[in-house]
Design a protein around this motif. Structure first.
Motif, PDB file in Angstrom:
ATOM      1  N   LEU A   1     -13.238   4.101   1.975  1.00  0.00           N
ATOM      2  CA  LEU A   1     -11.795   3.937   1.829  1.00  0.00           C
ATOM      3  C   LEU A   1     -11.433   3.497   0.420  1.00  0.00           C
ATOM      4  CD1 LEU A   1      -8.983   3.784   3.231  1.00  0.00           C
ATOM      5  CD2 LEU A   1      -9.500   1.388   3.710  1.00  0.00           C
ATOM      6  N   GLU A   2     -10.381   4.107  -0.119  1.00  0.00           N
ATOM      7  CA  GLU A   2      -9.735   3.678  -1.349  1.00  0.00           C
ATOM      8  C   GLU A   2      -8.244   3.591  -1.077  1.00  0.00           C
ATOM      9  OE1 GLU A   2     -11.835   5.388  -5.262  1.00  0.00           O
ATOM     10  OE2 GLU A   2     -11.202   6.949  -3.844  1.00  0.00           O
ATOM     11  N   THR A   3      -7.629   2.510  -1.498  1.00  0.00           N
ATOM     12  CA  THR A   3      -6.183   2.365  -1.325  1.00  0.00           C
ATOM     13  C   THR A   3      -5.489   2.432  -2.678  1.00  0.00           C
ATOM     14  OG1 THR A   3      -6.378  -0.054  -1.420  1.00  0.00           O
ATOM     15  CG2 THR A   3      -6.416   0.978   0.764  1.00  0.00           C
ATOM     16  N   ASN A   4      -4.196   2.755  -2.597  1.00  0.00           N
ATOM     17  CA  ASN A   4      -3.353   2.875  -3.791  1.00  0.00           C
ATOM     18  C   ASN A   4      -3.973   3.789  -4.850  1.00  0.00           C
ATOM     19  OD1 ASN A   4      -1.323   1.255  -2.726  1.00  0.00           O
ATOM     20  ND2 ASN A   4      -2.233  -0.624  -3.527  1.00  0.00           N
ATOM     21  N   VAL A   5      -4.417   4.961  -4.378  1.00  0.00           N
ATOM     22  CA  VAL A   5      -4.926   5.989  -5.275  1.00  0.00           C
ATOM     23  C   VAL A   5      -3.741   6.809  -5.793  1.00  0.00           C
ATOM     24  CG1 VAL A   5      -7.157   6.112  -4.131  1.00  0.00           C
ATOM     25  CG2 VAL A   5      -5.291   7.544  -3.316  1.00  0.00           C
TER      26      VAL A   5
ATOM     27  N   PRO B   1     -12.199  -8.100   2.629  1.00  0.00           N
ATOM     28  CA  PRO B   1     -12.178  -9.511   2.214  1.00  0.00           C
ATOM     29  C   PRO B   1     -11.327  -9.793   0.982  1.00  0.00           C
ATOM     30  CG  PRO B   1     -14.205  -8.475   1.471  1.00  0.00           C
ATOM     31  CD  PRO B   1     -13.468  -7.423   2.268  1.00  0.00           C
ATOM     32  N   GLU B   2     -10.623  -8.792   0.455  1.00  0.00           N
ATOM     33  CA  GLU B   2      -9.832  -9.000  -0.743  1.00  0.00           C
ATOM     34  C   GLU B   2      -8.670  -9.972  -0.501  1.00  0.00           C
ATOM     35  OE1 GLU B   2     -10.678  -6.026   0.304  1.00  0.00           O
ATOM     36  OE2 GLU B   2     -11.893  -5.111  -1.272  1.00  0.00           O
ATOM     37  N   GLU B   3      -8.027 -10.368  -1.597  1.00  0.00           N
ATOM     38  CA  GLU B   3      -6.890 -11.277  -1.506  1.00  0.00           C
ATOM     39  C   GLU B   3      -5.783 -10.655  -0.665  1.00  0.00           C
ATOM     40  OE1 GLU B   3      -3.641 -13.522  -4.429  1.00  0.00           O
ATOM     41  OE2 GLU B   3      -5.357 -12.425  -5.280  1.00  0.00           O
ATOM     42  N   LYS B   4      -5.592  -9.347  -0.809  1.00  0.00           N
ATOM     43  CA  LYS B   4      -4.643  -8.622   0.024  1.00  0.00           C
ATOM     44  C   LYS B   4      -5.435  -7.669   0.914  1.00  0.00           C
ATOM     45  CE  LYS B   4      -0.828  -8.866  -3.287  1.00  0.00           C
ATOM     46  NZ  LYS B   4       0.163  -8.095  -4.089  1.00  0.00           N
ATOM     47  N   PRO B   5      -5.889  -8.146   2.076  1.00  0.00           N
ATOM     48  CA  PRO B   5      -6.798  -7.356   2.915  1.00  0.00           C
ATOM     49  C   PRO B   5      -6.121  -6.152   3.547  1.00  0.00           C
ATOM     50  CG  PRO B   5      -6.139  -9.353   4.052  1.00  0.00           C
ATOM     51  CD  PRO B   5      -5.587  -9.459   2.662  1.00  0.00           C
ATOM     52  N   PHE B   6      -6.916  -5.086   3.695  1.00  0.00           N
ATOM     53  CA  PHE B   6      -6.452  -3.867   4.352  1.00  0.00           C
ATOM     54  C   PHE B   6      -7.331  -3.633   5.579  1.00  0.00           C
ATOM     55  CE2 PHE B   6      -6.181   0.649   5.217  1.00  0.00           C
ATOM     56  CZ  PHE B   6      -4.830   0.923   5.015  1.00  0.00           C
TER      57      PHE B   6
ATOM     58  N   LEU C   1       7.023  12.015  10.842  1.00  0.00           N
ATOM     59  CA  LEU C   1       5.985  12.029   9.818  1.00  0.00           C
ATOM     60  C   LEU C   1       5.984  10.730   9.013  1.00  0.00           C
ATOM     61  CD1 LEU C   1       3.795  13.455   8.171  1.00  0.00           C
ATOM     62  CD2 LEU C   1       5.617  14.568   6.852  1.00  0.00           C
ATOM     63  N   GLU C   2       7.161  10.241   8.639  1.00  0.00           N
ATOM     64  CA  GLU C   2       7.241   9.008   7.852  1.00  0.00           C
ATOM     65  C   GLU C   2       6.650   7.825   8.609  1.00  0.00           C
ATOM     66  OE1 GLU C   2       9.639  11.085   8.465  1.00  0.00           O
ATOM     67  OE2 GLU C   2      10.730  11.621   6.629  1.00  0.00           O
ATOM     68  N   ASP C   3       6.889   7.760   9.926  1.00  0.00           N
ATOM     69  CA  ASP C   3       6.346   6.662  10.722  1.00  0.00           C
ATOM     70  C   ASP C   3       4.826   6.740  10.803  1.00  0.00           C
ATOM     71  OD1 ASP C   3       8.890   5.712  11.155  1.00  0.00           O
ATOM     72  OD2 ASP C   3       9.109   6.664  13.109  1.00  0.00           O
ATOM     73  N   LEU C   4       4.290   7.947  10.992  1.00  0.00           N
ATOM     74  CA  LEU C   4       2.851   8.116  11.058  1.00  0.00           C
ATOM     75  C   LEU C   4       2.196   7.659   9.756  1.00  0.00           C
ATOM     76  CD1 LEU C   4       0.291   9.167  12.429  1.00  0.00           C
ATOM     77  CD2 LEU C   4       0.859  11.445  11.574  1.00  0.00           C
ATOM     78  N   VAL C   5       2.770   8.062   8.625  1.00  0.00           N
ATOM     79  CA  VAL C   5       2.242   7.660   7.318  1.00  0.00           C
ATOM     80  C   VAL C   5       2.289   6.144   7.170  1.00  0.00           C
ATOM     81  CG1 VAL C   5       2.685   7.750   4.838  1.00  0.00           C
ATOM     82  CG2 VAL C   5       2.728   9.850   6.182  1.00  0.00           C
ATOM     83  N   GLN C   6       3.377   5.530   7.593  1.00  0.00           N
ATOM     84  CA  GLN C   6       3.491   4.078   7.475  1.00  0.00           C
ATOM     85  C   GLN C   6       2.450   3.356   8.313  1.00  0.00           C
ATOM     86  OE1 GLN C   6       7.475   2.478   7.929  1.00  0.00           O
ATOM     87  NE2 GLN C   6       8.378   4.184   6.809  1.00  0.00           N
ATOM     88  N   PHE C   7       2.254   3.800   9.547  1.00  0.00           N
ATOM     89  CA  PHE C   7       1.255   3.149  10.396  1.00  0.00           C
ATOM     90  C   PHE C   7      -0.134   3.218   9.759  1.00  0.00           C
ATOM     91  CE2 PHE C   7       4.108   3.804  14.244  1.00  0.00           C
ATOM     92  CZ  PHE C   7       4.324   2.446  14.427  1.00  0.00           C
ATOM     93  N   ILE C   8      -0.501   4.360   9.213  1.00  0.00           N
ATOM     94  CA  ILE C   8      -1.815   4.505   8.591  1.00  0.00           C
ATOM     95  C   ILE C   8      -1.947   3.580   7.387  1.00  0.00           C
ATOM     96  CG2 ILE C   8      -3.364   6.111   7.396  1.00  0.00           C
ATOM     97  CD1 ILE C   8      -2.197   8.343   9.101  1.00  0.00           C
ATOM     98  N   LEU C   9      -0.837   3.368   6.672  1.00  0.00           N
ATOM     99  CA  LEU C   9      -0.851   2.536   5.471  1.00  0.00           C
ATOM    100  C   LEU C   9      -0.505   1.075   5.768  1.00  0.00           C
ATOM    101  CD1 LEU C   9       0.718   5.035   2.920  1.00  0.00           C
ATOM    102  CD2 LEU C   9      -1.638   4.182   2.973  1.00  0.00           C
ATOM    103  N   TYR C  10      -0.707   0.655   7.009  1.00  0.00           N
ATOM    104  CA  TYR C  10      -0.570  -0.761   7.383  1.00  0.00           C
ATOM    105  C   TYR C  10       0.846  -1.280   7.172  1.00  0.00           C
ATOM    106  CZ  TYR C  10      -2.108  -5.678   7.844  1.00  0.00           C
ATOM    107  OH  TYR C  10      -2.271  -6.991   8.238  1.00  0.00           O
TER     108      TYR C  10
ATOM    109  N   TYR D   1       0.834  -1.197   0.000  1.00  0.00           N
ATOM    110  CA  TYR D   1       0.000   0.000   0.000  1.00  0.00           C
ATOM    111  C   TYR D   1       0.870   1.248   0.000  1.00  0.00           C
ATOM    112  CZ  TYR D   1      -3.304  -3.570   1.398  1.00  0.00           C
ATOM    113  OH  TYR D   1      -4.053  -4.711   1.432  1.00  0.00           O
ATOM    114  N   GLN D   2       0.646   2.093  -0.984  1.00  0.00           N
ATOM    115  CA  GLN D   2       1.428   3.307  -1.137  1.00  0.00           C
ATOM    116  C   GLN D   2       0.643   4.570  -0.800  1.00  0.00           C
ATOM    117  OE1 GLN D   2       4.736   3.053  -1.780  1.00  0.00           O
ATOM    118  NE2 GLN D   2       4.318   0.856  -1.654  1.00  0.00           N
ATOM    119  N   SER D   3      -0.685   4.497  -0.828  1.00  0.00           N
ATOM    120  CA  SER D   3      -1.495   5.691  -0.575  1.00  0.00           C
ATOM    121  C   SER D   3      -2.916   5.270  -0.230  1.00  0.00           C
ATOM    122  CB  SER D   3      -1.515   6.597  -1.816  1.00  0.00           C
ATOM    123  OG  SER D   3      -2.102   5.910  -2.912  1.00  0.00           O
ATOM    124  N   LEU D   4      -3.675   6.222   0.299  1.00  0.00           N
ATOM    125  CA  LEU D   4      -5.094   5.985   0.553  1.00  0.00           C
ATOM    126  C   LEU D   4      -5.836   7.306   0.607  1.00  0.00           C
ATOM    127  CD1 LEU D   4      -5.976   6.821   3.691  1.00  0.00           C
ATOM    128  CD2 LEU D   4      -4.955   4.636   4.246  1.00  0.00           C
ATOM    129  N   ARG D   5      -7.151   7.192   0.443  1.00  0.00           N
ATOM    130  CA  ARG D   5      -8.069   8.312   0.612  1.00  0.00           C
ATOM    131  C   ARG D   5      -9.310   7.741   1.270  1.00  0.00           C
ATOM    132  NH1 ARG D   5      -8.172  10.724  -4.409  1.00  0.00           N
ATOM    133  NH2 ARG D   5      -9.454   9.025  -5.198  1.00  0.00           N
TER     134      ARG D   5
END
Length: 304
Positions: free
Chosen positions: A278-282, A251-256, A179-188, A93-97
């Protein structure tokens, strides 16, 4: 993404800022000496009889059953799979909205807000704290492109600007993280400590544990039977400094995870984040992570 289309703006992300051994003492009973020798012999006989009975009970029913170990080492192959799972998980996961409900508890005070979040690695973060009435201006907007941090307070007509340093970020998010750690935690993705020792275990509750050590520092990462990352905890010595948990997976193959929680015992702080949309990898526009100062607003430098 389900429901209405999210129009991200920005805003502060208000997550903040052994068994005790039991000793049994045997008290000696002191009998008053008797002049009657027969009575003394009876007392002695009774004492030895009680002693024999107590010893028999101790050797039979009173010995506690041997407890199963709290954790058992996993094979080298299983350890390697968990390690690969951690590394692969961080790259998925690189991004989300999304639209999220945030609950915060700090030093006995509780608060809950709805926020629109846009996050992108490595250090882009934009959020909008929505008005609780569902209309009108947001309460707070925050955006950073990793270099500049801008915070808008519409109700006060103020715009704060400064460098996107960890200290400045903490002033508005109350999260003592880079900041980098906060972003990583949010993005699993769980940030990993530098380590010189790595081991894996099956623990008593059925989960698997990957443990990283660097001297007195320790990180524990937990997985379910499907090798799905559920939690990470950071320790200094035996003191827990930070714990992050994930839940409510898609429930996806790669769950978030749609739910995440953060705990910092030393700061008496807890927070939870639950996404309803939620949308991931936007692919967010880079301009989303910058805020222009509206006409009439007072621009205030964030003090160093």
């Amino acid at each position: 993404m389900t429901g209405r289309q999210i129009t991200p703006i920005s805003g502060a992300f208000p997550i903040f800022t052994p068994a005790i051994p039991v000793s049994h003492r045997i008290r000696n009973l002191v009998e008053t000496p008797s002049k009657d020798r027969s009575l003394s012999l009876k007392i002695i006989a009774k004492f030895f009889l009680l002693l024999i009975v107590a010893l028999a009970l101790t050797l039979t029913g009173c010995v506690p059953a041997t407890l199963a170990p709290s954790r058992a080492p996993l094979s080298a192959g299983q350890e390697d799979r968990l390690w690969e799972r951690v590394r692969d998980n961080g790259q998925q996961y690189q991004s989300l909205r999304g639209l999220a409900k945030v609950q915060v508890s700090r030093q006995g005070k509780n608060a809950g807000v709805n926020q629109v979040l846009v996050v992108e690695k490595p250090d882009r973060f934009r959020a909008e704290t929505l008005n609780p009435f569902g209309f009108g201006s947001p309460l707070l907007l925050m955006a950073t492109d990793g270099r500049e941090l801008a915070v808008m307070v519409p109700g006060e007509g103020q715009m704060f600007r400064g460098e996107a340093t960890s200290l400045n970020l903490q002033r508005f998010t109350q999260v003592p993280l880079y900041l980098e750690d906060l972003v990583q935690f949010i993005l699993y993705q769980v940030p990993l400590i530098p380590h010189d020792d790595r081991r894996a275990y099956r623990i008593a509750d059925g989960r698997m544990q990957l443990e990283l050590r660097d001297g007195d520092r320790r990180q524990e990462i937990y997985f379910n039977d499907g090798e799905q990352l559920l939690e990470t905890s950071y320790y200094e010595g035996e003191e827990l400094t930070l714990r992050v948990r994930y839940d409510n997976f898609t429930p996806e193959e790669k769950p978030f995870p749609h739910s995440a929680s953060l705990e910092m015992p030393g700061r008496q702080a807890r927070a939870s984040l639950v996404f309803s949309e939620l949308e991931t990898n936007v692919s967010p526009d880079a301009a989303l992570f910058l805020l222009d100062t509206p006409p009439g607003y007072e621009e205030i430098p964030i003090p160093e």
